[in-house]
Design a protein around this motif. Structure first.
Motif, PDB file in Angstrom:
ATOM      1  N   ALA A 434      43.063  51.100  30.889  1.00 27.94           N
ATOM      2  CA  ALA A 434      42.186  51.068  32.065  1.00 27.94           C
ATOM      3  C   ALA A 434      42.420  52.287  32.948  1.00 27.94           C
ATOM      4  O   ALA A 434      41.474  52.814  33.554  1.00 27.94           O
ATOM      5  CB  ALA A 434      42.427  49.783  32.854  1.00 27.94           C
ATOM      6  N   PRO A 439      36.897  50.540  29.256  1.00 30.89           N
ATOM      7  CA  PRO A 439      36.806  49.089  29.452  1.00 30.89           C
ATOM      8  C   PRO A 439      37.871  48.378  28.629  1.00 30.89           C
ATOM      9  O   PRO A 439      38.101  48.717  27.460  1.00 30.89           O
ATOM     10  CB  PRO A 439      35.390  48.753  28.949  1.00 30.89           C
ATOM     11  N   PHE A 453      39.845  45.608  37.255  1.00 30.02           N
ATOM     12  CA  PHE A 453      39.621  46.735  36.337  1.00 30.02           C
ATOM     13  C   PHE A 453      39.704  46.293  34.868  1.00 30.02           C
ATOM     14  O   PHE A 453      39.793  47.130  33.975  1.00 30.02           O
ATOM     15  CB  PHE A 453      40.602  47.880  36.608  1.00 30.02           C
ATOM     16  N   THR A 454      39.689  44.966  34.620  1.00 30.11           N
ATOM     17  CA  THR A 454      39.597  44.460  33.252  1.00 30.11           C
ATOM     18  C   THR A 454      38.492  43.421  33.180  1.00 30.11           C
ATOM     19  O   THR A 454      38.049  42.882  34.191  1.00 30.11           O
ATOM     20  CB  THR A 454      40.926  43.811  32.806  1.00 30.11           C
ATOM     21  N   GLN A 478      32.136  51.720  31.073  1.00 29.61           N
ATOM     22  CA  GLN A 478      33.267  52.566  31.470  1.00 29.61           C
ATOM     23  C   GLN A 478      33.624  52.266  32.924  1.00 29.61           C
ATOM     24  O   GLN A 478      32.743  51.971  33.752  1.00 29.61           O
ATOM     25  CB  GLN A 478      32.903  54.051  31.321  1.00 29.61           C
ATOM     26  N   LEU A 479      34.900  52.330  33.255  1.00 28.82           N
ATOM     27  CA  LEU A 479      35.313  52.049  34.621  1.00 28.82           C
ATOM     28  C   LEU A 479      34.776  53.123  35.562  1.00 28.82           C
ATOM     29  O   LEU A 479      34.743  54.319  35.209  1.00 28.82           O
ATOM     30  CB  LEU A 479      36.843  52.001  34.719  1.00 28.82           C
ATOM     31  N   GLN A 483      37.390  51.772  40.337  1.00 28.74           N
ATOM     32  CA  GLN A 483      38.183  50.905  39.472  1.00 28.74           C
ATOM     33  C   GLN A 483      39.357  51.655  38.845  1.00 28.74           C
ATOM     34  O   GLN A 483      40.476  51.141  38.770  1.00 28.74           O
ATOM     35  CB  GLN A 483      37.297  50.324  38.363  1.00 28.74           C
ATOM     36  N   THR A 484      39.092  52.862  38.409  1.00 27.04           N
ATOM     37  CA  THR A 484      40.159  53.662  37.787  1.00 27.04           C
ATOM     38  C   THR A 484      41.254  53.979  38.795  1.00 27.04           C
ATOM     39  O   THR A 484      42.449  53.887  38.489  1.00 27.04           O
ATOM     40  CB  THR A 484      39.580  54.959  37.200  1.00 27.04           C
TER      41      THR A 484
END
Length: 545
Positions: A434, A439, A453-454, A478-479, A483-484
């Motif tokens: 992550a 993802p 973030f999951t 994609q994050l 989120q990242t």
């Protein structure tokens, strides 16, 4: 196998005690359960702590806490004696409750166990000015029943706890999730763990009800007698603190009113993850990740997380023969690791999850799957390999599914880089995937699940629906940047703030004690580093510097 003569002698009164006094006490011990080094060191250690404890008592108007400290297995008892002395030096009233086993998976005759009780009493006798020592085998439960469960009826909740923990004990010992109750060996192990956990629950229940400690301190708190003593404290509404160790020296993991092996980080998220990260924090975390990627040790650890350094994404693709189709990476845990026990959500086991997952992907020739067997399997060759689980599920492995063995010269961090989607049970690789913006579908009860973030399915239907949705449009899942960034923030807190400073790891305890003797630990220098941790160990609230 139990020696028949020792079994006979063990059933006769006073035989072990007479033999101990006349013959065995002053002999060098050949038993694996050996506290001779501890016994030799304790008088000097007590002499260091006594004046400190006395001065603390004279200064303090309010007495310390009544701490029940449970330890079993000789290496935990060694460390608990010194930690108990430290807490006594800080003004707490400590009772050390011991269960003198060396083998949790083998039955020992009563003669041997009675002599281990005597050896433990002799080894810990020097603690008496500061710490009260009680052997669990000397409680009324132990004395009357000699490790056989009594007729005392435990509450239904604790009876269920005993069954659950005993199953985990068997999985932990066998290093596989399947415990076959029709197999004589598996059943004997399970029954032994039922017997011992029942005895420990009865003895702990009796002692805690009678003595009412303020807090119970327990290593691990998930498996073996450590797990059931924790459950007894929780049932009785007594605060319980559990602890374990990661790979770094001078660090400890601890949890209040939770087993540390569950890695409940809610309090960490609430208190810390809303705070921004500085450049230096990003750099520190990147340094750790680069060390792992480069197969280098980091910090005060000797552990290698990878056995081969990064070869780069392109080289790894070529080695595995991957083409342009999307890559799905499944990162496995080591079977039987206590960090994986009891973490199932919708699958009955990690084995079932992997089996059904690879059978699903066997039909998805539009994708490529890479299964990363945990490099830690190298350290436990007796464990059932997750590679074996995959081959049992797919006897003829499709060409688009690749198994990376524990010893294969492939770096996990190269796989993270080339993966389009990650699948994880509880391994930290899911968090690190992550952090790479990919993802991640989280399928076991892991500490980073549900943090935003999951993707977190709760049933098989949700799991397959999530797979279909993500695989239909991987780029859309994609994050995003927020989120990242949060994944990085959480990872920093988990790797660097979740562990607390502590002088002595369980492994290499005596080496650490040379570096941090009690006089240094209880000095101004030592308390500046460790006092907060000692406070948390007796259930004082968490604070942050």
């Amino acid at each position: 196998m139990i020696n028949p003569l020792r079994k006979l002698l063990g059933d006769l009164p006073f035989t072990a005690e007479i033999d101990w006094m006349l013959r065995s006490k002053n002999r060098a011990r050949k038993d694996h359960y050996n506290l001779a080094r501890l016994q030799k060191s304790l008088p000097a250690a007590v002499a260091v702590v006594e004046p400190i404890a006395r001065a603390h008592t004279e200064r303090s108007r309010s007495g310390g806490k009544n701490v029940l400290f449970f330890a079993t297995l000789h290496y935990w008892i060694e460390q608990s004696a010194y930690l108990g002395l430290t807490l006594a030096g800080l003004g707490h009233k400590v009772t050390l409750l011991t269960l003198p086993y060396s083998e949790w998976h083998k039955q020992k005759d009563n003669f041997t166990q009675r002599q281990r009780v005597l050896h433990t009493k002799d080894a810990l006798a020097a603690l008496s000015p500061l710490i009260r020592h009680v052997s669990m085998l000397d409680t009324s439960t132990g004395s009357a029943h000699r490790l056989q469960p009594s007729t005392f009826n435990l509450p239904t909740t604790l009876q269920a706890d005993i069954k659950e923990i005993s199953l985990w004990d068997a999985q932990y010992t066998l290093m596989r999730e399947e415990v076959d109750m029709n197999d004589a060996g598996d059943r004997a192990l399970y029954d032994l763990r039922i017997q011992r956990n029942t005895f420990a629950a009865q003895a702990a229940f009796e002692w805690m009800q009678k003595n009412k400690p303020d807090v119970v301190l327990i290593p691990n708190g998930l498996i073996l007698e450590m797990g059931i003593v924790f459950r007894v404290a929780c049932y009785l509404g007594i605060d319980a603190v559990t602890y374990e160790f990661n790979d770094q020296r001078e660090q400890i993991w601890l949890a209040q009113n939770s087993s540390i092996m569950r890695q409940d980080t809610d309090y960490l998220v609430e208190a810390r993850c809303h705070l921004p990260m500085t450049d230096s924090m990003f750099e520190r975390l990147a340094d750790l990740e680069n060390a792992r990627r480069g197969a280098r040790v980091w910090g005060k650890s000797k552990r290698l997380w990878q056995y081969v350094s990064s070869q780069g994404a392109d080289a790894t693709r070529n080695t595995l023969g991957l083409d342009s189709r999307p890559v799905i990476m499944l990162a496995a845990n080591v079977l039987g690791d206590s960090l994986t026990l009891g973490r199932d959500i919708f699958a009955s086991s990690m084995t079932e999850w992997i089996t059904k997952t690879v059978q699903y992907f066997a039909k998805r020739t539009d994708l490529q799957m890479v299964i990363r067997v945990h490099p830690g399997e190298k350290l436990v060759p007796q464990a059932k390999s997750m590679g074996t689980v995959v081959r049992e599920a797919l006897p003829e492995l499709p060409s688009h599914i690749h198994i990376i063995g524990a010893l294969d010269k492939i770096n996990t961090y190269d796989l993270i880089e080339i993966a389009d989607v990650g699948l994880a049970y509880t391994t930290t690789v899911g968090l690190e995937t992550a952090m790479n913006g990919r993802p991640v579908i989280s399928c076991g009860e892991t500490h980073y699940r549900g943090r935003g973030f999951t993707l977190d399915p709760n049933s098989w239907d949700e799991y397959y629906a999530t797979l279909e949705r993500v695989l239909a449009d991987i780029p859309a899942h994609q994050l995003n940047e927020k989120q990242t960034e949060f994944a990085w923030n959480y990872a920093y807190r988990f790797f660097f703030e979740y562990p607390r400073p502590f002088p002595w790891r369980l492994m290499n305890f005596w080496d650490d004690l040379e570096a941090w003797p009690l006089e240094r630990v209880l000095s101004e220098e030592g308390l500046a580093q460790f006092k907060d941790t000692f406070d948390f160990l007796v259930n004082e609230p968490f604070t942050w510097k």
